[in-house]
Design an enzyme around this catalytic site. Structure first.
Site, PDB file in Angstrom:
ATOM      1  N   THR A   1      13.925   5.094  10.642  1.00 50.16           N
ATOM      2  CA  THR A   1      14.898   4.148  10.857  1.00 50.16           C
ATOM      3  C   THR A   1      14.332   2.789  10.287  1.00 50.16           C
ATOM      4  O   THR A   1      13.180   2.538  10.420  1.00 50.16           O
ATOM      5  CB  THR A   1      14.979   3.879  12.374  1.00 50.16           C
ATOM      6  OG1 THR A   1      15.578   5.138  13.088  1.00 50.16           O
ATOM      7  CG2 THR A   1      15.933   2.822  12.828  1.00 50.16           C
TER       8      THR A   1
ATOM      9  N   CYS B   1     -20.557  -8.167   2.050  1.00 46.00           N
ATOM     10  CA  CYS B   1     -20.637  -8.477   3.391  1.00 46.00           C
ATOM     11  C   CYS B   1     -19.304  -8.765   3.929  1.00 46.00           C
ATOM     12  O   CYS B   1     -18.995  -8.665   4.928  1.00 46.00           O
ATOM     13  CB  CYS B   1     -21.630  -9.679   3.859  1.00 46.00           C
ATOM     14  SG  CYS B   1     -23.272  -9.160   3.979  1.00 46.00           S
TER      15      CYS B   1
ATOM     16  N   ASN C   1      -5.688  -9.392  -8.004  1.00 44.29           N
ATOM     17  CA  ASN C   1      -5.491 -10.093  -6.606  1.00 44.29           C
ATOM     18  C   ASN C   1      -6.939 -10.745  -6.364  1.00 44.29           C
ATOM     19  O   ASN C   1      -6.996 -11.925  -5.505  1.00 44.29           O
ATOM     20  CB  ASN C   1      -5.667  -8.904  -5.466  1.00 44.29           C
ATOM     21  CG  ASN C   1      -6.573  -7.731  -5.416  1.00 44.29           C
ATOM     22  OD1 ASN C   1      -6.591  -7.156  -6.479  1.00 44.29           O
ATOM     23  ND2 ASN C   1      -7.234  -7.387  -4.491  1.00 44.29           N
TER      24      ASN C   1
ATOM     25  N   THR D   1       1.001  -1.209   0.081  1.00 45.72           N
ATOM     26  CA  THR D   1      -0.122   0.133  -0.153  1.00 45.72           C
ATOM     27  C   THR D   1       0.852   1.334  -0.129  1.00 45.72           C
ATOM     28  O   THR D   1       0.512   2.278  -0.628  1.00 45.72           O
ATOM     29  CB  THR D   1      -0.919   0.004   1.151  1.00 45.72           C
ATOM     30  OG1 THR D   1      -1.807  -1.192   1.050  1.00 45.72           O
ATOM     31  CG2 THR D   1      -1.747   1.209   1.531  1.00 45.72           C
TER      32      THR D   1
ATOM     33  N   HIS E   1       4.563 -10.045   2.701  1.00 41.00           N
ATOM     34  CA  HIS E   1       3.781 -11.178   3.337  1.00 41.00           C
ATOM     35  C   HIS E   1       2.981 -11.911   2.338  1.00 41.00           C
ATOM     36  O   HIS E   1       2.438 -12.968   2.722  1.00 41.00           O
ATOM     37  CB  HIS E   1       2.988 -10.470   4.515  1.00 41.00           C
ATOM     38  CG  HIS E   1       1.934  -9.855   3.929  1.00 41.00           C
ATOM     39  ND1 HIS E   1       0.440 -10.158   3.935  1.00 41.00           N
ATOM     40  CD2 HIS E   1       1.732  -8.491   3.338  1.00 41.00           C
ATOM     41  CE1 HIS E   1      -0.290  -9.142   3.415  1.00 41.00           C
ATOM     42  NE2 HIS E   1       0.219  -8.311   3.131  1.00 41.00           N
TER      43      HIS E   1
END
Lengths: 386, 125
Positions: free
Chosen positions: A238, A326, A152, A73, A202
């Site tokens: 950092t 939903c 996706n 993102t 991930h």
């Protein structure tokens, strides 16, 4: 806890043990801040350098073109806003597609508040853009084309090479969100003429909260996060050292031997789709059967609703996903399923299964058996099925 | 997403009063397929008492659970008492609903009203 069958690898993946092992020392003894001068800090710095080399190698890029971010993102946000603002003297027009991830769509929407104009390319019923439409959409003031490598939800792979050629010919920057494609398709930013590419750890058995943006050398882009001199002075803060180490190892593992891995996945994917269609009537396979990620299955079951399917699967220990309203947190079903022309009531009944190489055929057989019963059960409950 | 309560999951997995009543005295249908939920309810009425009720629902877990719960709540009740049931009553009986799912309990309550209205229309003297 009973056995879990995890079929939601497009949402996130299990961390690979080798990835975790390489990360662990950086949570413990090697805690030095890479910007510091003493030897303790050097091991952190060296770890980051190695990770940067691994990411660069996976994309056929050079190390100075790899910038670590907090994930897909942030990379999408940076690429789009960074190019838009840095090049606004040339123009304020951006081209994207209507099936992008929200990280791209909502960023583009935000830019319209600052006077940018966005063209959303439509897609075919298989979910693929038409490059001729792209050519027609290009204007004098177009500065960026942002088209995802692979979708996706429905797994369709876009004609990235052609898009890259068109962008280059027209002197427009080309950004691609490759979050789902990395590790599934081999990517060479040189051959494909990609100027900016977003990726995330991930989705490829790495840790959450870390990703990267590839920025071709010489691309004119603004910084989004200001502060210290980290990431060649372009992305302050950092470094997430352990995360970066994890991303480096994950991308190395996932891009190594792609052909063999996807061979297995494609076989399992096609078997799953064929069996579901054979056993369950009134189903629609979404997306293209060939130009498709090796691990993606997306099917609509008429007369029933997706969240219900997910809850019943969860009761059987099966993790999956849906594009129903939903599950999207709104009243609208998935924008991707609507863009490929599905009516609302059918889009509500979608199921996405995304495989990993750890899934076995035995697991799939069990899932298909349970799914067949669940769909039958829910259809008996449905007033639309009469 | 916020988690469903145990009661919601229990009603969703084992819905009560599923099906149709061929010779129903009243039938109500609310919702639409575009929004992703439709409820249809059938009632049998004897001397202003709901003696039997069945439902069919297309929708999410909350839509099925609220349909199931509301049928349990109105069975054996007078029409007047059944009409008094609010969506909050239905949600509370299920141990609460995630905020985004409250519209499902609205639908269940409206469906009861629609079935009773249909009964009254058919049985007006």
């Amino acid at each position: 806890m009973k056995k879990i069958i995890y079929l939601d690898n497009a949402a996130t993946t299990e961390i690979h043990p080798d990835v975790l092992n390489e990360m662990l020392p950086f949570f413990k003894k090697m805690y030095g801040n890479p910007s510091s001068i003493y030897s303790l800090a050097k091991s952190s710095k060296r770890g980051i350098n190695l990770a940067r080399e691994r990411v660069a190698k996976a994309l056929n890029a050079s190390t100075k073109e790899i910038y670590f971010t907090s994930g897909g993102t942030e990379s999408d946000n940076w690429a789009i806003k960074g190019i838009a603002f840095a090049n606004e003297k040339k123009g304020k027009h951006i081209i994207t597609s209507c099936i992008e991830h929200h990280a791209v769509l909502h960023t583009c929407e935000y830019l319209t508040k600052y006077g940018f104009e966005i063209t959303y390319l439509p897609v075919s019923e298989k979910g693929i853009i038409d490059v001729k439409e792209l050519e027609r959409a290009i204007r004098k003031d177009t500065t960026l084309v942002s088209i995802m490598f692979a979708n996706n939800e429905i797994g369709t792979i876009q004609p990235i090479k052609e898009i890259g050629e068109i962008a280059k010919k027209n002197n427009i920057y080309f950004h691609t969100d490759a979050v789902q494609a990395i590790g599934n398709v081999s990517i060479d930013v040189e051959k494909l003429n990609i100027d900016l590419l977003s990726l995330s750890a991930h989705k490829i058995n790495g840790p959450k909260g870390i990703g990267a943006l590839y920025i071709r050398e010489g691309v004119n882009i603004s910084s989004m996060i200001h502060g210290g001199m980290q990431e060649f002075g372009r992305r302050a803060g950092t470094e997430n050292v352990a995360g970066i180490i994890g991303l480096g190892k994950a991308i190395e593992l996932s891009t190594n031997d792609i052909t063999r891995k996807t061979g297995y996945l494609k076989e399992l994917r096609d078997y799953t789709i064929d069996e579901i269609v054979k056993r369950i009537p009134d189903t629609i396979v979404n997306g293209d059967r060939v130009k498709r990620l090796a691990n993606n299955i997306n099917i609509c079951f008429k007369y029933i609703e997706g969240e219900s399917i997910l809850l019943m699967l969860d009761h059987e220990g099966i993790c999956a996903s849906s594009g129903s309203a939903c599950t999207s947190g709104s009243l609208e079903p998935s924008h991707v399923l609507l863009a490929i022309g599905l009516p609302h009531e059918i889009a509500h009944g979608s199921l996405r299964l995304t495989l990993s190489k750890n899934n076995s055929k035995e697991e799939i057989d069990y899932v298909i058996e349970r799914l067949t019963a669940i769909v039958k059960n829910l259809r008996e409950l449905s007033p639309l099925n009469k | 997403m916020e988690e469903y309560s145990k009661e919601v999951i229990e009603h969703f997995l084992n819905p009560r009063n599923v099906g149709e009543i061929k010779d129903a005295d009243g039938v109500g249908e609310v919702g639409n397929p575009v929004c992703g939920d439709i409820m249809r309810m059938y009632i049998k009425v004897k001397k202003d008492i709901i003696t039997d009720v069945k439902f069919l629902t297309f929708g999410c877990g909350a839509a099925v659970a609220t349909s199931s719960m509301v049928t349990e709540m109105i069975k054996g009740k007078s029409l007047e008492k059944a009409e008094e049931i609010t969506n909050i009553n239905v949600a509370e009986a299920l141990g609460g609903l995630p905020p985004i799912k409250m519209h499902c309990s609205n639908l269940a309550q409206q469906c009861v009203k629609a079935a009773i209205l249909d009964y009254r229309k058919k049985h007006e003297k």
